[in-house]
Design a protein around this motif. Structure first.
Motif, PDB file in Angstrom:
ATOM      1  N   PRO A   1       0.822  -1.211   0.000  1.00  0.00           N
ATOM      2  CA  PRO A   1       0.000   0.000   0.000  1.00  0.00           C
ATOM      3  C   PRO A   1       0.856   1.262   0.000  1.00  0.00           C
ATOM      4  O   PRO A   1       2.083   1.205   0.188  1.00  0.00           O
ATOM      5  N   ASN A   2       0.190   2.407  -0.218  1.00  0.00           N
ATOM      6  CA  ASN A   2       0.929   3.665  -0.157  1.00  0.00           C
ATOM      7  C   ASN A   2       1.373   3.936   1.269  1.00  0.00           C
ATOM      8  O   ASN A   2       0.934   3.288   2.221  1.00  0.00           O
ATOM      9  N   ILE A   3       2.221   4.928   1.447  1.00  0.00           N
ATOM     10  CA  ILE A   3       2.862   5.147   2.741  1.00  0.00           C
ATOM     11  C   ILE A   3       1.853   5.471   3.832  1.00  0.00           C
ATOM     12  O   ILE A   3       1.990   5.044   4.984  1.00  0.00           O
ATOM     13  N   VAL A   4       0.792   6.208   3.477  1.00  0.00           N
ATOM     14  CA  VAL A   4      -0.221   6.549   4.476  1.00  0.00           C
ATOM     15  C   VAL A   4      -0.896   5.286   4.995  1.00  0.00           C
ATOM     16  O   VAL A   4      -1.061   5.088   6.206  1.00  0.00           O
ATOM     17  N   ASN A   5      -1.289   4.413   4.069  1.00  0.00           N
ATOM     18  CA  ASN A   5      -1.946   3.173   4.477  1.00  0.00           C
ATOM     19  C   ASN A   5      -0.982   2.201   5.149  1.00  0.00           C
ATOM     20  O   ASN A   5      -1.380   1.424   6.019  1.00  0.00           O
ATOM     21  N   ARG A   6       0.286   2.238   4.751  1.00  0.00           N
ATOM     22  CA  ARG A   6       1.264   1.379   5.427  1.00  0.00           C
ATOM     23  C   ARG A   6       1.342   1.733   6.909  1.00  0.00           C
ATOM     24  O   ARG A   6       1.420   0.866   7.776  1.00  0.00           O
TER      25      ARG A   6
ATOM     26  N   LEU B   1       4.077  -9.549   5.087  1.00  0.00           N
ATOM     27  CA  LEU B   1       5.479  -9.155   5.124  1.00  0.00           C
ATOM     28  C   LEU B   1       5.560  -7.720   5.618  1.00  0.00           C
ATOM     29  O   LEU B   1       4.776  -6.867   5.190  1.00  0.00           O
ATOM     30  N   ARG B   2       6.506  -7.448   6.514  1.00  0.00           N
ATOM     31  CA  ARG B   2       6.668  -6.101   7.051  1.00  0.00           C
ATOM     32  C   ARG B   2       8.130  -5.677   6.995  1.00  0.00           C
ATOM     33  O   ARG B   2       9.032  -6.486   7.211  1.00  0.00           O
ATOM     34  N   SER B   3       8.321  -4.394   6.692  1.00  0.00           N
ATOM     35  CA  SER B   3       9.644  -3.793   6.736  1.00  0.00           C
ATOM     36  C   SER B   3       9.672  -2.913   7.976  1.00  0.00           C
ATOM     37  O   SER B   3       9.120  -1.813   7.968  1.00  0.00           O
ATOM     38  N   GLY B   4      10.279  -3.415   9.036  1.00  0.00           N
ATOM     39  CA  GLY B   4      10.122  -2.755  10.319  1.00  0.00           C
ATOM     40  C   GLY B   4       8.658  -2.876  10.709  1.00  0.00           C
ATOM     41  O   GLY B   4       8.057  -3.947  10.629  1.00  0.00           O
ATOM     42  N   PRO B   5       8.019  -1.773  11.091  1.00  0.00           N
ATOM     43  CA  PRO B   5       6.599  -1.840  11.437  1.00  0.00           C
ATOM     44  C   PRO B   5       5.681  -1.682  10.228  1.00  0.00           C
ATOM     45  O   PRO B   5       4.474  -1.851  10.350  1.00  0.00           O
ATOM     46  N   LEU B   6       6.231  -1.357   9.051  1.00  0.00           N
ATOM     47  CA  LEU B   6       5.419  -1.002   7.889  1.00  0.00           C
ATOM     48  C   LEU B   6       5.014  -2.236   7.080  1.00  0.00           C
ATOM     49  O   LEU B   6       5.845  -3.093   6.773  1.00  0.00           O
TER      50      LEU B   6
END
Length: 236
Positions: free
Chosen positions: A58-63, A100-105
């Motif tokens: 998703p986009n950064i806001v939704n991430r 899958l997560r990159s850190g908390p995102l």
């Protein structure tokens, strides 16, 4: 890179597939069903015919939102499927979800369910269909959903699957693409919004509205007028 997953107690046999999704993505032996903003594939593992929906990053806001405010689409598809089935509504059997997560995102996520075969969606109503019986069955489904307070935002032609069953030719319906739903909804206006995208045929819409009214116990003329108003507003 972090991972998160949940496998249904009755589907522990899909654990290797979940690991494969998290490590390598969609398997090479998968057959594409749909690819657009998201991707849907089918594959076979043992005796299971499996459907996997891959939700793109998703986009950064939704991430950020999926980290702090609400569950991912994959997690919601899984949890909503359980809730729908407990309420007596048909949706493909949920088997697992994985993230899958990159850190908390949040990154890619996957919803794994049982593959359905032998169904058509509502995009085409043709001479093989009994329009009156189809409208009656769909109207009954909508009335039951609304009585239970179930509001499906994407209640559209492609997300309602149907097939004829039994000697009398009644219709059986399954709900798919269910990650955007709300429960315990009491607003009549929001529930009636479901008439906006369920068909492109105004004549069928009128038959459907009257069938819904009959099953919901509402005045037919009133419901028909509401449905037509919602339909016109959406299509405008």
């Amino acid at each position: 890179m972090g991972v998160r997953s949940k496998i249904a107690p009755w589907a522990q046999d899909v654990a290797p597939l979940v690991d494969e999704l998290l490590l390598h993505g969609i398997p090479a032996d998968a057959t594409d069903i749909y690819e657009g903003r998201n991707r849907v594939v089918r594959l076979c593992r043992g005796s299971r015919e499996i459907n996997v929906k891959e939700f793109r990053v998703p986009n950064i806001v939704n991430r950020l939102a999926y980290t702090t405010v609400r569950s991912s689409k994959a997690a919601r598809a899984y949890e909503f499927a359980l809730r729908l089935r407990n309420l007596g509504f048909n949706t493909p059997e949920p088997l697992a979800y994985a993230e899958l997560r990159s850190g908390p995102l949040l990154g890619l996520s996957y919803f794994v369910s049982q593959q359905l075969d032998g169904f058509r969606d509502m995009r085409v109503i043709d001479d093989t269909d009994d329009r009156a019986m189809l409208a009656d069955g769909l109207g009954a489904l909508m009335a039951r959903m609304h009585d239970a307070g179930v509001w499906m935002k994407d209640f559209s032609q492609g997300n309602i699957l149907r097939r004829r069953t039994g000697a009398k030719g009644h219709y059986e319906f399954f709900l798919v693409d269910i990650n955007r739903m709300e429960f315990d909804v009491n607003s009549r206006a929001r529930l009636m919004d479901n008439f906006g995208r369920i068909t492109d045929d105004p004549a069928f819409l009128r038959i459907l509205a009257r069938a819904y009214a009959r099953h919901a116990g509402h005045p037919a003329a009133e419901v028909e007028a509401e449905a037509i108003s919602v339909y016109r507003k959406y299509h405008k």
